[in-house]
Design a protein around this motif. Structure first.
Motif, short mmCIF file in Angstrom:
data_model
loop_
_atom_site.label_atom_id
_atom_site.label_comp_id
_atom_site.label_asym_id
_atom_site.label_seq_id
_atom_site.Cartn_x
_atom_site.Cartn_y
_atom_site.Cartn_z
N VAL A 170 4.30 0.92 -0.36
CA VAL A 170 3.30 0.04 0.34
C VAL A 170 3.48 0.40 1.87
CG1 VAL A 170 2.69 -2.16 1.10
CG2 VAL A 170 3.58 -1.80 -1.51
N ARG A 171 4.42 0.47 2.43
CA ARG A 171 4.39 1.11 3.76
C ARG A 171 3.89 2.29 4.07
NH1 ARG A 171 9.46 -1.93 3.56
NH2 ARG A 171 10.66 -0.06 3.13
N ASP A 172 4.12 3.25 3.18
CA ASP A 172 3.45 4.62 3.16
C ASP A 172 2.09 4.52 3.08
OD1 ASP A 172 5.96 5.62 3.35
OD2 ASP A 172 5.94 6.25 1.18
N LEU A 173 1.55 3.71 2.39
CA LEU A 173 0.14 3.39 2.32
C LEU A 173 -0.52 2.94 3.44
CD1 LEU A 173 -2.76 3.56 0.95
CD2 LEU A 173 -2.00 1.59 -0.22
N ALA A 174 0.23 1.79 3.90
CA ALA A 174 -0.37 1.10 5.20
C ALA A 174 -0.31 1.89 6.16
CB ALA A 174 0.57 -0.03 5.45
N ARG A 175 0.53 3.13 6.39
CA ARG A 175 0.76 3.98 7.41
C ARG A 175 -0.59 4.94 7.52
NH1 ARG A 175 6.59 3.30 7.69
NH2 ARG A 175 6.73 4.46 5.71
N VAL A 176 -1.11 5.34 6.38
CA VAL A 176 -2.31 5.99 6.21
C VAL A 176 -3.50 5.03 6.81
CG1 VAL A 176 -4.21 6.83 4.68
CG2 VAL A 176 -1.43 7.15 4.14
N PHE A 177 -3.59 3.93 6.64
CA PHE A 177 -4.49 3.09 7.31
C PHE A 177 -4.31 2.92 8.77
CE2 PHE A 177 -5.12 1.50 2.93
CZ PHE A 177 -6.43 1.47 2.93
N VAL A 178 -2.89 2.94 9.19
CA VAL A 178 -2.72 2.75 10.63
C VAL A 178 -3.35 3.93 11.39
CG1 VAL A 178 -1.13 2.88 12.39
CG2 VAL A 178 -0.49 1.36 10.54
N ASP A 179 -3.06 5.32 10.79
CA ASP A 179 -3.69 6.62 11.44
C ASP A 179 -5.15 6.58 11.35
OD1 ASP A 179 -0.92 7.35 11.50
OD2 ASP A 179 -1.16 8.70 9.73
N ALA A 180 -5.77 5.74 10.56
CA ALA A 180 -7.28 5.77 10.39
C ALA A 180 -7.84 4.45 11.10
CB ALA A 180 -7.76 5.30 8.86
N GLY A 181 -6.86 3.93 11.89
CA GLY A 181 -7.43 2.80 12.85
C GLY A 181 -7.70 1.57 12.38
N PHE A 182 -7.46 1.31 11.09
CA PHE A 182 -7.79 -0.04 10.34
C PHE A 182 -6.93 -1.23 10.89
CE2 PHE A 182 -10.24 2.38 7.89
CZ PHE A 182 -10.75 1.57 6.70
N TRP A 183 -5.57 -0.77 11.25
CA TRP A 183 -4.73 -2.05 11.89
C TRP A 183 -3.67 -1.22 12.60
CZ3 TRP A 183 -5.91 -2.82 6.36
CH2 TRP A 183 -5.15 -2.14 5.80
N ALA A 184 -2.95 -2.00 13.42
CA ALA A 184 -1.87 -1.20 14.47
C ALA A 184 -0.65 -1.05 13.89
CB ALA A 184 -1.66 -2.10 15.72
N ASP A 185 -0.30 -1.88 12.83
CA ASP A 185 1.24 -1.65 12.22
C ASP A 185 1.20 -1.90 10.80
OD1 ASP A 185 3.89 -3.15 11.31
OD2 ASP A 185 4.41 -2.55 13.39
N PRO A 186 2.07 -0.95 10.22
CA PRO A 186 2.10 -1.02 8.83
C PRO A 186 2.43 -2.34 8.12
CG PRO A 186 3.53 0.89 9.58
CD PRO A 186 2.93 -0.06 10.78
N ALA A 187 3.12 -3.18 8.70
CA ALA A 187 3.25 -4.81 8.19
C ALA A 187 1.91 -5.56 8.19
CB ALA A 187 4.27 -5.26 8.98
N ASP A 188 0.88 -5.00 9.06
CA ASP A 188 -0.50 -5.72 8.97
C ASP A 188 -1.22 -5.71 7.64
OD1 ASP A 188 -0.01 -6.30 11.73
OD2 ASP A 188 -1.38 -4.79 12.61
N MET A 189 -0.73 -4.79 6.90
CA MET A 189 -1.54 -4.69 5.46
C MET A 189 -1.02 -5.61 4.71
SD MET A 189 -1.85 -1.40 3.08
CE MET A 189 -0.79 -1.81 1.72
N LEU A 190 0.19 -6.45 4.61
CA LEU A 190 0.42 -7.64 4.22
C LEU A 190 -0.42 -8.63 4.23
CD1 LEU A 190 4.46 -7.42 5.00
CD2 LEU A 190 3.25 -6.43 2.91
N TYR A 191 -1.35 -8.79 5.35
CA TYR A 191 -2.24 -9.87 5.39
C TYR A 191 -3.61 -9.54 4.50
CZ TYR A 191 0.80 -11.41 9.26
OH TYR A 191 1.88 -12.00 9.76
N LEU A 192 -3.45 -8.74 3.80
CA LEU A 192 -4.69 -8.46 2.78
C LEU A 192 -4.06 -8.82 1.61
CD1 LEU A 192 -5.37 -6.41 5.46
CD2 LEU A 192 -6.72 -5.10 3.62
#
Length: 606
Positions: free
Chosen positions: A391-413
């Motif tokens: 899950v953190r690996d996927l979240a980092r893809v979004f971080v690189d794309a500017g969706f959120w600032a920290d991998p842990a932010d994806m837990l709010y979805l």
């Protein structure tokens, strides 16, 4: 006077005020989990499962509760047809998970008995071979999960894909692997319960037989007759103890001065000629460092494999205790001898067919008992550890794309929103335009973070509405300690007795006095000092390394087969579980007496 005549009620969910700042919390979770949408939400009895989910859910984290409780229910209701109990309904109220046992109508129970006996009988008659197959299935699922990759999308499709006629851009891998990750997690959660309900049932069957055959037998005596086994859940802690002993034998104590510096510590061991120790340390990691100080259900849980300062810190403390001449190993031989003594004493009271029944039921319970704890390592720890890492690996893809600032932010979805975000990401990439996510999610995540933080300011109600006259669901009773009698004690509160004692379940025998240490999260474990009494909402199986330091354990929730009760019995520590309110009544520093024989805790001073 009947229970019905004296019945009191817990608060109704509709009567509980929403914490300031948490308005709109219902929008964070799927519609089917929101309490307000639950049929009969203000009428059914619900209890809070703070044993497994002691803190507020972030939206993505509900997946553990959903998969666990759904799969628990399917084995009661659809696989085994347990005569008196279906599954457990579950909903979220103010961020916490609440459960309501689903009974079987009395008139339907007799028809389920023969089918239950046929299905359960197949497992009990083929336990060893089926359990061996279970290990293979679970490990294969973990291996498949490990192979999933989440990589940023390339700037252009490789020319080789043009030549081969692949005709895909690579985004399908991101989408398919996400869905595959969820499916594999769901698969292992179904495997999780294949044997677990049977383990509880075997113990309940033996428990009931003993209560009838030996009127007045203590609950702990029954538990002791199946204890002292070599359980895999204790293996991670045992590995650390062995590493500590080896470090002392090799004279490496000084290398562990600062275990928070992982590389520095391992380098100091190497510089001190500790290659043999390092080889043993590396060997222990696979698989035993796939272990969390939490319980595996939260994205923030820290796993030994990724936070090696944690096991190194435990090793340092074990080294200190070995140097002081302490015996750090679990008293397995003593527990086994005590078990055999108690079994012999009660067995000698029976003759003929009664003795045969005793032998058969005890043997079955002893065979099934280890799984009650061992499955935790393979599912809650190992499977969930790999899952959260991916899950953190996927979240980092979004971080690189500017969706959120920290991998842990994806837990709010929630997990379905993540699927939408993936399509948003790959669509913007594919058409050469900006994705919407970077303009939407940062502010929305902050809004949701505020709601979660507001929900976390309040402890959950232990239960809701009016309890039933009788609670029969085996998980509810043996794991959570939610029995008819215990619920009535919770409701009675100060009226329950003529003194100020806190009462609960007599989960592990012994009487001790000491200073209380109240713990509400694994992050506080470092505060526990030698000789203190641990008071917690609940303990996790992974807290094993501190059980050698404490005198006893007191918890708010948990039954005879809860992790806290089992671990304390295996470590020979008194325990009182299912008190309902110990962690909010007792303060750190107070001197208390824990009576694990009677299920009583007294505040002596402070």
């Amino acid at each position: 006077m009947t229970i019905e005549q004296t019945m009191k009620s817990f608060p109704k969910p509709s009567e509980i005020e929403v914490p300031a700042g948490a308005e709109g919390w219902e929008q964070l979770y799927p519609y089917n989990l929101v309490f307000d949408n639950a049929p009969g939400g203000d009428e059914k009895f619900w209890f809070c499962d703070s044993q497994h989910w002691p803190t507020v859910f972030k939206p993505f984290e509900t997946i553990g509760g959903e998969f666990a409780v759904k799969c628990l229910g399917q084995y009661n209701t659809r696989h085994l047809l347990i005569p008196p109990a279906n599954g457990i309904e579950f909903k979220i109220h103010l961020g916490y998970l609440y459960m309501s046992p689903v009974p079987v109508p009395e008139e339907e129970i007799p028809a389920r008995v023969p089918e239950f006996e046929r299905r359960a009988g197949h497992y009990f008659q083929n336990w060893d071979s089926l359990l061996e197959a279970w290990h293979s299935k679970v490990r294969a699922t973990i291996d498949e999960m490990e192979e999933l990759d989440f990589e940023p999308l390339p700037d252009v499709v490789p020319f080789d894909d043009i030549v081969s006629g692949k005709a895909m851009d690579g985004s399908q891998t991101l989408m398919e692997n996400y869905d595959r990750l969820i499916a594999l997690l769901y698969r292992n959660w179904q495997y999780h319960f294949e044997f677990l309900n049977l383990g509880y049932l075997a113990y309940l069957d033996f428990f009931g037989f003993c209560k009838e055959a030996f009127p007045g037998i203590p609950d702990q005596a029954i538990a002791k007759m199946v204890q002292g086994v070599d359980m895999e859940l204790f293996r991670p802690d045992d590995e650390l103890k062995q590493l500590a002993v080896k470090a002392v034998e090799l004279g490496l104590q000084s290398a562990f001065a600062n275990p928070d510096d992982v590389e520095g510590t391992l380098g100091a061991v190497r510089d001190a000629g500790g290659e043999e120790w390092l080889a043993a340390y590396d060997a222990a990691q696979d698989p035993w460092f796939n272990f969390t100080v939490g319980n595996g259900f939260y994205g923030h849980d820290k796993y030994w494999l990724e936070h090696q300062e944690i096991p190194l810190g435990y090793i340092k403390d074990y080294i200190r205790r070995v140097d002081e001449g302490q015996d750090i190993m679990r008293p397995v031989e003593e527990l086994t001898a005590e078990k055999e003594r108690i079994v012999g004493e009660y067995r000698d009271l029976l003759q003929g067919e009664a003795r045969q029944h005793f032998d058969a039921k005890r043997g079955l319970a002893a065979t099934a008992y280890p799984y009650v704890e061992n499955h935790n390592f393979y599912i809650e720890h190992w499977t969930m550890g790999v899952f959260w890492r991916k899950v953190r690996d996927l979240a980092r893809v979004f971080v690189d794309a500017g969706f959120w600032a920290d991998p842990a932010d994806m837990l709010y979805l929630n997990r379905n929103e993540v699927r939408d975000a993936i399509f948003d990401l790959v669509t913007g990439w594919a058409v050469g335009a900006e994705a919407t996510g970077p303009h939407y999610w940062p502010a929305e995540i902050e809004r949701r973070r505020g709601i979660i933080d507001a929900l976390a300011t309040r402890r959950p109600q232990p239960a809701l509405n009016t309890p039933p006259a009788q609670i029969t669901e085996p998980f509810t009773m043996m794991l959570y300690g939610i029995t008819t009698e215990q619920v009535q004690q919770w409701l009675a509160g100060d009226e329950a007795g003529d003194d100020d004692a806190i009462t609960g379940m007599a989960a592990s025998p012994g009487v001790v006095e000491g200073v209380a240490r109240v713990i509400t999260s694994a992050d506080q474990l470092g505060e526990v000092e030698e000789g203190e009494i641990l008071v917690a909402t609940i303990t996790a199986p992974s807290w094993g390394p501190i059980f050698g330091k404490i005198k006893a354990t007191v918890t708010d929730i948990g039954g005879m087969m809860s992790h806290a009760a089992i671990v304390c019995r295996e470590y020979g520590l008194p325990a009182v579980t299912g008190t309902g309110s110990a962690s909010t009544t007792i303060l750190t520093g107070q001197r208390i007496r824990v009576d694990g024989n009677a299920g009583r805790v007294e505040i002596l001073e402070g």
